[in-house]
Scaffold this motif. Structure first.
Motif, PDB file in Angstrom:
ATOM      1  N   TYR A 106      74.122  29.490  53.673  1.00 24.63           N
ATOM      2  CA  TYR A 106      73.366  28.862  53.984  1.00 24.63           C
ATOM      3  C   TYR A 106      72.221  28.942  54.024  1.00 24.63           C
ATOM      4  O   TYR A 106      71.094  28.481  54.166  1.00 24.63           O
ATOM      5  CB  TYR A 106      73.801  27.860  55.291  1.00 24.63           C
ATOM      6  N   SER A 107      71.796  30.364  54.439  1.00 22.67           N
ATOM      7  CA  SER A 107      71.064  31.267  54.863  1.00 22.67           C
ATOM      8  C   SER A 107      70.359  31.539  53.657  1.00 22.67           C
ATOM      9  O   SER A 107      68.771  31.869  53.527  1.00 22.67           O
ATOM     10  CB  SER A 107      71.726  33.109  55.573  1.00 22.67           C
ATOM     11  N   ASP A 108      70.413  31.450  52.426  1.00 33.49           N
ATOM     12  CA  ASP A 108      69.703  31.247  51.264  1.00 33.49           C
ATOM     13  C   ASP A 108      68.959  29.917  50.802  1.00 33.49           C
ATOM     14  O   ASP A 108      67.874  29.713  50.331  1.00 33.49           O
ATOM     15  CB  ASP A 108      70.528  31.383  49.818  1.00 33.49           C
ATOM     16  N   PRO A 113      81.635  24.735  57.340  1.00 36.72           N
ATOM     17  CA  PRO A 113      82.286  25.365  57.215  1.00 36.72           C
ATOM     18  C   PRO A 113      83.776  25.226  56.672  1.00 36.72           C
ATOM     19  O   PRO A 113      84.468  24.447  57.225  1.00 36.72           O
ATOM     20  CB  PRO A 113      82.255  25.967  58.239  1.00 36.72           C
ATOM     21  N   LYS A 114      84.567  26.593  56.069  1.00 36.59           N
ATOM     22  CA  LYS A 114      85.479  26.761  55.748  1.00 36.59           C
ATOM     23  C   LYS A 114      86.424  27.007  57.206  1.00 36.59           C
ATOM     24  O   LYS A 114      88.017  26.399  56.855  1.00 36.59           O
ATOM     25  CB  LYS A 114      85.721  27.419  55.326  1.00 36.59           C
ATOM     26  N   ALA A 120      79.680  31.409  60.738  1.00 35.48           N
ATOM     27  CA  ALA A 120      78.106  31.627  61.578  1.00 35.48           C
ATOM     28  C   ALA A 120      77.773  30.575  60.562  1.00 35.48           C
ATOM     29  O   ALA A 120      77.842  30.345  59.228  1.00 35.48           O
ATOM     30  CB  ALA A 120      77.613  33.073  61.492  1.00 35.48           C
ATOM     31  N   ASP A 121      76.009  29.708  60.819  1.00 35.53           N
ATOM     32  CA  ASP A 121      75.499  28.755  59.209  1.00 35.53           C
ATOM     33  C   ASP A 121      75.595  29.822  58.802  1.00 35.53           C
ATOM     34  O   ASP A 121      75.377  29.360  57.490  1.00 35.53           O
ATOM     35  CB  ASP A 121      74.924  28.179  59.989  1.00 35.53           C
ATOM     36  N   GLU A 122      74.916  30.548  59.176  1.00 35.17           N
ATOM     37  CA  GLU A 122      74.068  31.798  58.018  1.00 35.17           C
ATOM     38  C   GLU A 122      74.927  31.668  56.576  1.00 35.17           C
ATOM     39  O   GLU A 122      74.746  31.951  55.282  1.00 35.17           O
ATOM     40  CB  GLU A 122      73.652  33.242  58.180  1.00 35.17           C
ATOM     41  N   ARG A 123      76.344  32.039  57.054  1.00 27.87           N
ATOM     42  CA  ARG A 123      77.469  32.564  56.074  1.00 27.87           C
ATOM     43  C   ARG A 123      78.776  30.722  55.078  1.00 27.87           C
ATOM     44  O   ARG A 123      78.906  30.776  54.753  1.00 27.87           O
ATOM     45  CB  ARG A 123      78.798  32.835  56.649  1.00 27.87           C
TER      46      ARG A 123
END
Length: 196
Positions: free
Chosen positions: A13-15, A75-76, A80-83
């Motif tokens: 998600y960060s990308d 999320p799995k 965190a959102d970024e991951r």
């Protein structure tokens, strides 16, 4: 024909947040799929009509309806959102747990998801996204086939989608997991082009 891939890298998600607004992507297990260009008018009519009926049915109730584009982060675990490496944009969705809503969209599985099939996204919605929605616990998943005027319904039972139920787009269909919502088909089906 599948949707175009952005590249072969694994993305999170960060990308996703850094990509330009001109092209929309969905992330499925880190793979970025380019969304097709704007859907045709009949597709938008189906999406808009379902959203309108759902929104009216939910007035004064705690569940909320949303229409694409809204980012749904899946999320799995509790990363965190970024991951998070799965971000989708269903056509129509309902969320009953307000703790899943934030300024970025939705984090966690909606209760009900509707995808309206287009020739360019049909396989993606029926295979990849069905698998993702099942894995993440979307309780009911509807696929609307406007060309054939058919509705395919998957319901989560014991963490799996069993055999789908198939209906014609006529009369009405109740959302099993949200009994306040009953979709009326006749006026909508009459508006769909014959050659759609």
């Amino acid at each position: 024909m599948g949707l175009a891939l952005k590249d072969t890298q694994h993305h999170c998600y960060s990308d996703y947040l850094t990509w330009p607004d001109g092209v929309r992507y969905e992330l499925i297990d880190g793979i970025a799929y380019a969304m097709s260009p704007a859907p045709d008018l009949a597709h938008q009519d189906v999406v808009g009509e379902i959203y309108l009926q759902v929104r009216l049915a939910l007035q004064g109730k705690p569940c909320r309806a949303f229409i694409a584009p809204v980012d749904v982060r899946l999320p799995k675990q509790d990363e965190a959102d970024e991951r998070v490496d799965t971000v989708v944009q269903p056509d129509v969705m309902v969320v009953c747990d307000s703790s899943k809503l934030d300024r970025r969209g939705i984090r966690g599985a909606p209760d009900w998801v509707v995808e309206v099939l287009s020739p360019s996204t049909s396989g993606h919605d029926q295979i990849k996204k069905r698998t993702i929605y099942e894995r993440h616990g979307v309780r009911e998943y509807w696929l609307i086939h406007p060309i054939d005027r058919v509705l395919t319904v998957y319901r989560l039972v014991n963490a799996e989608y069993g055999k789908p139920e198939i209906y014609e787009l006529r009369g009405e269909t109740r959302v099993n997991v949200l009994p306040d919502i009953v979709i009326q088909w006749d006026d909508l089906a009459a508006r769909l082009p014959v050659d759609y």
